[in-house]
Design an enzyme around this catalytic site. Sequence first.
Site, short mmCIF file in Angstrom:
data_model
loop_
_atom_site.label_atom_id
_atom_site.label_comp_id
_atom_site.label_asym_id
_atom_site.label_seq_id
_atom_site.Cartn_x
_atom_site.Cartn_y
_atom_site.Cartn_z
N GLU A 1 0.83 -1.21 0.00
CA GLU A 1 0.00 0.00 0.00
C GLU A 1 0.87 1.26 0.00
O GLU A 1 0.53 2.26 -0.62
CB GLU A 1 -0.94 0.01 1.21
N THR B 1 -5.16 6.89 -5.73
CA THR B 1 -5.33 7.12 -4.29
C THR B 1 -4.41 8.25 -3.82
O THR B 1 -4.81 9.09 -3.02
CB THR B 1 -5.05 5.82 -3.51
N1 HSE Z 1 -8.53 4.94 3.25
C1 HSE Z 1 -7.91 5.04 1.97
C2 HSE Z 1 -8.28 6.36 1.36
C3 HSE Z 1 -8.39 3.93 1.10
O1 HSE Z 1 -9.46 6.70 1.38
O2 HSE Z 1 -7.40 7.07 0.86
C4 HSE Z 1 -7.83 3.94 -0.27
O3 HSE Z 1 -8.37 2.85 -0.98
#
Ligand code: HSE
Length: 307
Positions: A130, A182
């Site tokens: 991640e 993201t």
């Molecule tokens: N919690 C993270 C975000 C998840 O919202 O950036 C990304 O998939």
Amino acid sequence: MNMKSIRIKAPGTVANLVCGFDILGMALKEPFDVMEFTLLDKPEIIIHHKDSFGLSVVPEQNVAGVVLQSIIERMNNTIGFEVTIEKRIMPGSGLGSSAASAAGAAVGANYLLNNIFDTNELVQFAMNGEKLASGVKHADNITPCILGGVSLIRSILPLDIISIPSPELFITVVHPQIEVKTSDARQILKKQVLLKDAIKQWGNIAGLVSGLMKNDYELIGRSLEDVIIEPIRSILIPGFDEVKKKSKEAGALGGGISGSGPSIFMLSNNFDTANNVEGAIQEIYNRMGIAFHTYVTTINTKGVEIF
Ligand code: HSE
């Protein structure tokens, strides 16, 4: 040469569950990635792709690759892995595509090592993936991907993850065919929140968790409200406000952005309603002339599994 092999499914996930930015997530039955692993007796990583997304096969630039690398280092560079990845969760969809690669790699490698690592260690390994994908270690996709069901990540440092029981829920997902990275969707967020917004948000988080644990659909529905992240990120998603409005009119309990978007998810308490919600959403995007893909699915309660 050791040729022990395994094939796994790694499910897509909905992170945040609207109000729980970076701390809540849910695993989906559909879509999922398929990954095959072979254990090697020397410290190398060989990556193959069985899809057309053009992701890197260089281990340091591949989400599964960096996870496998961290496991190999923990094993004192005595082993390696060959992995074939068939991504069915489109990268940049907001459905936990990078988490599926990361969690799938951690769980798949662990099976080949006779499950020597526990869940917390697997989440730690997977968070390296991640970090590569979004620049930040977050576990709200990885944890439900590994465990199935709904997960609360109370803390990352130290890691404290809790499985939350849930009533049966039907999930309608729409993925407008645009890509939102993201890292970009995190960049645009404000770094500070107003106390009045924080109060609303933690009321909703507590309400959502209580609603899930008490099988209280009404409470789940009214807790699906986000006054901090959604107002900013929804600007990136065409048709967002209308999708939400029409979905609720069609009977959805509520919903919002899936992870960092652009996918939107809506929860319903029965299959027929979830299908009606899908129809309402299809009507919107057909009218807007935007390509999209929908899923009507339920909660994956098993997490990453061998098949
Ligand atoms: N919690 C993270 C975000 C998840 O919202 O950036 C990304 O998939």
